[in-house]
Scaffold this motif. Structure first.
Motif, PDB file in Angstrom:
ATOM      1  N   ASP A 194      43.607  54.186  38.105  1.00  0.00           N
ATOM      2  CA  ASP A 194      42.294  53.679  38.481  1.00  0.00           C
ATOM      3  C   ASP A 194      42.241  52.157  38.621  1.00  0.00           C
ATOM      4  OD1 ASP A 194      42.658  53.130  35.840  1.00  0.00           O
ATOM      5  OD2 ASP A 194      40.722  53.891  35.161  1.00  0.00           O
ATOM      6  N   GLU A 195      43.380  51.493  38.478  1.00  0.00           N
ATOM      7  CA  GLU A 195      43.375  50.047  38.676  1.00  0.00           C
ATOM      8  C   GLU A 195      43.253  49.724  40.161  1.00  0.00           C
ATOM      9  OE1 GLU A 195      45.686  47.381  36.006  1.00  0.00           O
ATOM     10  OE2 GLU A 195      46.744  49.224  35.464  1.00  0.00           O
ATOM     11  N   GLN A 196      42.776  48.513  40.441  1.00  0.00           N
ATOM     12  CA  GLN A 196      42.501  48.094  41.817  1.00  0.00           C
ATOM     13  C   GLN A 196      43.462  46.969  42.212  1.00  0.00           C
ATOM     14  OE1 GLN A 196      38.460  47.091  40.933  1.00  0.00           O
ATOM     15  NE2 GLN A 196      37.668  49.067  41.624  1.00  0.00           N
ATOM     16  N   PRO A 197      44.459  47.276  43.025  1.00  0.00           N
ATOM     17  CA  PRO A 197      45.492  46.281  43.359  1.00  0.00           C
ATOM     18  C   PRO A 197      44.951  45.010  44.015  1.00  0.00           C
ATOM     19  CG  PRO A 197      46.234  48.481  43.933  1.00  0.00           C
ATOM     20  CD  PRO A 197      44.789  48.605  43.560  1.00  0.00           C
ATOM     21  N   LEU A 198      43.963  45.142  44.910  1.00  0.00           N
ATOM     22  CA  LEU A 198      43.465  43.940  45.585  1.00  0.00           C
ATOM     23  C   LEU A 198      42.771  43.003  44.598  1.00  0.00           C
ATOM     24  CD1 LEU A 198      43.310  42.547  48.312  1.00  0.00           C
ATOM     25  CD2 LEU A 198      41.064  43.600  48.646  1.00  0.00           C
ATOM     26  N   ARG A 199      42.108  43.558  43.617  1.00  0.00           N
ATOM     27  CA  ARG A 199      41.475  42.727  42.586  1.00  0.00           C
ATOM     28  C   ARG A 199      42.538  41.970  41.789  1.00  0.00           C
ATOM     29  NH1 ARG A 199      39.498  43.613  37.191  1.00  0.00           N
ATOM     30  NH2 ARG A 199      37.689  42.287  36.747  1.00  0.00           N
ATOM     31  N   LEU A 200      43.624  42.654  41.451  1.00  0.00           N
ATOM     32  CA  LEU A 200      44.719  41.996  40.755  1.00  0.00           C
ATOM     33  C   LEU A 200      45.321  40.890  41.617  1.00  0.00           C
ATOM     34  CD1 LEU A 200      46.511  45.106  39.199  1.00  0.00           C
ATOM     35  CD2 LEU A 200      44.999  43.493  38.028  1.00  0.00           C
ATOM     36  N   ARG A 201      45.436  41.174  42.923  1.00  0.00           N
ATOM     37  CA  ARG A 201      45.974  40.183  43.846  1.00  0.00           C
ATOM     38  C   ARG A 201      45.096  38.933  43.887  1.00  0.00           C
ATOM     39  NH1 ARG A 201      50.691  39.588  45.423  1.00  0.00           N
ATOM     40  NH2 ARG A 201      50.164  37.847  44.083  1.00  0.00           N
ATOM     41  N   LEU A 202      43.791  39.133  43.925  1.00  0.00           N
ATOM     42  CA  LEU A 202      42.866  38.001  43.981  1.00  0.00           C
ATOM     43  C   LEU A 202      42.948  37.172  42.706  1.00  0.00           C
ATOM     44  CD1 LEU A 202      40.546  36.496  45.399  1.00  0.00           C
ATOM     45  CD2 LEU A 202      38.958  38.081  44.283  1.00  0.00           C
ATOM     46  N   LEU A 203      42.990  37.819  41.563  1.00  0.00           N
ATOM     47  CA  LEU A 203      43.018  37.105  40.289  1.00  0.00           C
ATOM     48  C   LEU A 203      44.322  36.339  40.094  1.00  0.00           C
ATOM     49  CD1 LEU A 203      41.423  39.832  37.993  1.00  0.00           C
ATOM     50  CD2 LEU A 203      40.364  37.684  38.732  1.00  0.00           C
ATOM     51  N   ALA A 204      45.441  36.922  40.573  1.00  0.00           N
ATOM     52  CA  ALA A 204      46.743  36.285  40.383  1.00  0.00           C
ATOM     53  C   ALA A 204      47.015  35.216  41.429  1.00  0.00           C
ATOM     54  CB  ALA A 204      47.853  37.336  40.417  1.00  0.00           C
ATOM     55  N   GLY A 205      46.291  35.260  42.557  1.00  0.00           N
ATOM     56  CA  GLY A 205      46.584  34.342  43.642  1.00  0.00           C
ATOM     57  C   GLY A 205      47.653  34.898  44.554  1.00  0.00           C
ATOM     58  N   PRO A 206      47.998  34.172  45.610  1.00  0.00           N
ATOM     59  CA  PRO A 206      48.934  34.708  46.609  1.00  0.00           C
ATOM     60  C   PRO A 206      50.415  34.627  46.232  1.00  0.00           C
ATOM     61  CG  PRO A 206      48.159  32.545  47.274  1.00  0.00           C
ATOM     62  CD  PRO A 206      47.410  32.889  46.021  1.00  0.00           C
ATOM     63  N   SER A 207      50.749  33.967  45.146  1.00  0.00           N
ATOM     64  CA  SER A 207      52.158  33.793  44.786  1.00  0.00           C
ATOM     65  C   SER A 207      52.817  35.129  44.470  1.00  0.00           C
ATOM     66  CB  SER A 207      52.280  32.866  43.574  1.00  0.00           C
ATOM     67  OG  SER A 207      53.612  32.835  43.096  1.00  0.00           O
ATOM     68  N   GLU A 208      53.931  35.403  45.147  1.00  0.00           N
ATOM     69  CA  GLU A 208      54.669  36.639  44.895  1.00  0.00           C
ATOM     70  C   GLU A 208      55.398  36.594  43.557  1.00  0.00           C
ATOM     71  OE1 GLU A 208      54.869  39.508  46.714  1.00  0.00           O
ATOM     72  OE2 GLU A 208      53.245  38.669  47.904  1.00  0.00           O
ATOM     73  N   LYS A 209      55.692  35.414  43.074  1.00  0.00           N
ATOM     74  CA  LYS A 209      56.323  35.308  41.762  1.00  0.00           C
ATOM     75  C   LYS A 209      55.330  35.623  40.653  1.00  0.00           C
ATOM     76  CE  LYS A 209      60.055  32.080  42.821  1.00  0.00           C
ATOM     77  NZ  LYS A 209      60.705  30.786  42.444  1.00  0.00           N
ATOM     78  N   ALA A 210      54.090  35.257  40.869  1.00  0.00           N
ATOM     79  CA  ALA A 210      53.068  35.537  39.859  1.00  0.00           C
ATOM     80  C   ALA A 210      52.721  37.007  39.817  1.00  0.00           C
ATOM     81  CB  ALA A 210      51.813  34.713  40.140  1.00  0.00           C
TER      82      ALA A 210
END
Length: 272
Positions: A194-210
């Motif tokens: 039930d987690e939302q990947p786009l929300r995680l992406r927004l919170l972490a920023g665009p860095s692929e390392k993060a």
């Protein structure tokens, strides 16, 4: 992207991959599958370089103003046109990148023959065609870009990926992981359904390392042979046999070449 029906998650997907894939079917006895994958590299358990350790992501509840500000910051940091967009209803859309790291084949339906005139006269549901499945290797380390909604959940992302490739395996066989690089170490965490990947992406920023997303098998790495059909198991046996024969050929060729060089050296030595 059009508006989604209320209560029905919807999302678009765009795909980019330059990696070839291999097929293995009961009908294709001379398949070129082995040129891409072998039983050893695709089925054997490999040493793990990544650490499956918990990664604590901060997932605070953001106000609408904070979400809008985050989206502006995110869009200002990317060097492509994969922007996030805020919708009128307060949700947002954007792209997530998923790397496929599957080492075992998946099942897809075999090509179906066009129905004959006799089948058409029988009507639907009365065809005598036998349902068959084909073993399909998803592109190794392929990267897929998905255009999703902020409310799109992990289970929907997995199901969409499988539908794209006509995979008929149970989605529960697969899992989506988040990957992070910290202090020279790589960490993985399996995401809940039930987690939302786009929300995680927004919170972490665009860095692929993060933060990045990886699709993997949902197990410890051991092969569950009971999960495969009879044709698939026969295919694996054929692959193993061909691989064994190729190894034997290479070994014989190696020793034959070595023997020939020794004999040439003996003939070149002067007598006495």
């Amino acid at each position: 992207m059009g508006e989604a029906d209320a209560g029905t998650p919807s999302f678009e997907m765009t795909w980019s991959s330059t990696t070839s894939s291999g097929y293995c079917s009961q009908e294709d006895s001379d398949s070129e599958l082995e040129q891409y994958f072998t039983a050893r590299t695709s089925l054997a358990r490999r040493p793990r370089r990544d650490q499956d350790e918990p990664v604590e992501w901060e997932t605070p509840d953001l106000s609408q103003a904070e979400i809008e500000q985050k989206i502006k910051e995110y869009n200002s940091q990317i060097n492509s046109n994969l922007f996030m967009s805020l919708n009128k209803d307060g949700s947002y859309t954007g792209f997530i990148k998923v790397q496929l790291k599957l080492v075992r084949p998946v099942s897809v339906p075999s090509s179906k023959k066009p129905p004959s005139l006799q089948d058409a006269r029988r009507g639907p549901g009365r065809s005598t065609a036998v349902k068959r499945r084909t073993s399909f290797y998803l592109p190794k380390d392929a990267v897929k870009h998905l255009h999703v909604l902020s409310r799109t959940q992990v289970r929907e992302v997995i199901e969409a990926l499988l539908r794209k490739f006509l995979v008929v395996d149970d989605p529960r066989k697969f899992a989506l992981f988040e990957r992070a690089e910290r202090h020279g170490q790589v960490y993985l965490r399996k995401l809940s359904d039930d987690e939302q990947p786009l929300r995680l992406r927004l919170l972490a920023g665009p860095s692929e390392k993060a933060l990045s997303f990886v699709l993997k098998e949902n197990d410890s790495g051991e092969v569950n042979w009971d999960a495969f059909s009879m044709p698939e198991l026969h295919n694996f046996l054929r692959i193993l046999q061909r691989e064994e024969e190729e190894h034997l050929r290479q070994i014989l060729q190696k020793y034959s070449c070595c023997r020939q060089k020794i004999q040439e050296a003996l003939h070149a030595c002067p007598l006495g």
